[in-house]
Design a protein around this motif. Sequence first.
Motif, PDB file in Angstrom:
ATOM      1  N   SER A  52       0.835  -1.201   0.000  1.00  0.00           N
ATOM      2  CA  SER A  52       0.000   0.000   0.000  1.00  0.00           C
ATOM      3  C   SER A  52       0.872   1.253   0.000  1.00  0.00           C
ATOM      4  O   SER A  52       2.097   1.183   0.117  1.00  0.00           O
ATOM      5  N   ILE A  53       0.223   2.394  -0.107  1.00  0.00           N
ATOM      6  CA  ILE A  53       0.936   3.674  -0.101  1.00  0.00           C
ATOM      7  C   ILE A  53       1.653   3.889   1.232  1.00  0.00           C
ATOM      8  O   ILE A  53       2.649   4.607   1.302  1.00  0.00           O
TER       9      ILE A  53
ATOM     10  N   TYR B  84       5.420   3.714   1.965  1.00  0.00           N
ATOM     11  CA  TYR B  84       6.321   4.777   1.532  1.00  0.00           C
ATOM     12  C   TYR B  84       6.179   6.076   2.309  1.00  0.00           C
ATOM     13  O   TYR B  84       7.017   6.958   2.186  1.00  0.00           O
TER      14      TYR B  84
ATOM     15  N   LEU C  91       2.436  12.145   3.269  1.00  0.00           N
ATOM     16  CA  LEU C  91       1.932  11.794   1.943  1.00  0.00           C
ATOM     17  C   LEU C  91       1.480  13.049   1.196  1.00  0.00           C
ATOM     18  O   LEU C  91       1.829  13.262   0.034  1.00  0.00           O
TER      19      LEU C  91
END
Length: 115
Positions: free
Chosen positions: A44-45, A48, A55
């Motif tokens: 998933s995001i 990162y 984000l």
Amino acid sequence: MSHYNWCHNPDCHTIETQSRVRGSGDNKVLRTVKIALNPYRQDSIWAYFCNQNCLHQFLNKFAREVANLNPTPKPKETPIKVKKEKYESYRYNWNSNERQPYMATRTTIVSGNNE
Ligand SMILES: [Zn+2]
């Protein structure tokens, strides 16, 4: 194979939180957050970025580059079939203070991309 990523927000290390403080004595620093990869996160995001703030800072800073990863010069379309049906419904008349029947139209998508 590493089991962690560093947060990809280039300014993560400038955000003042206790969790980012590293070092000892007079050699303290704010360090980029280390993200432990686990089965829930790794695809998933959140593999990162350490949180929503990082984000969105990243997306704001690199919005043009992100958009250019998938140029979209024109809209795409998905063929569908729709079903229109009339049915009796009611609306409130505030002058007479009563519900009044009327014929309404309902539009339903009966098949789309994955029929
Ligand atoms: Zn971060």
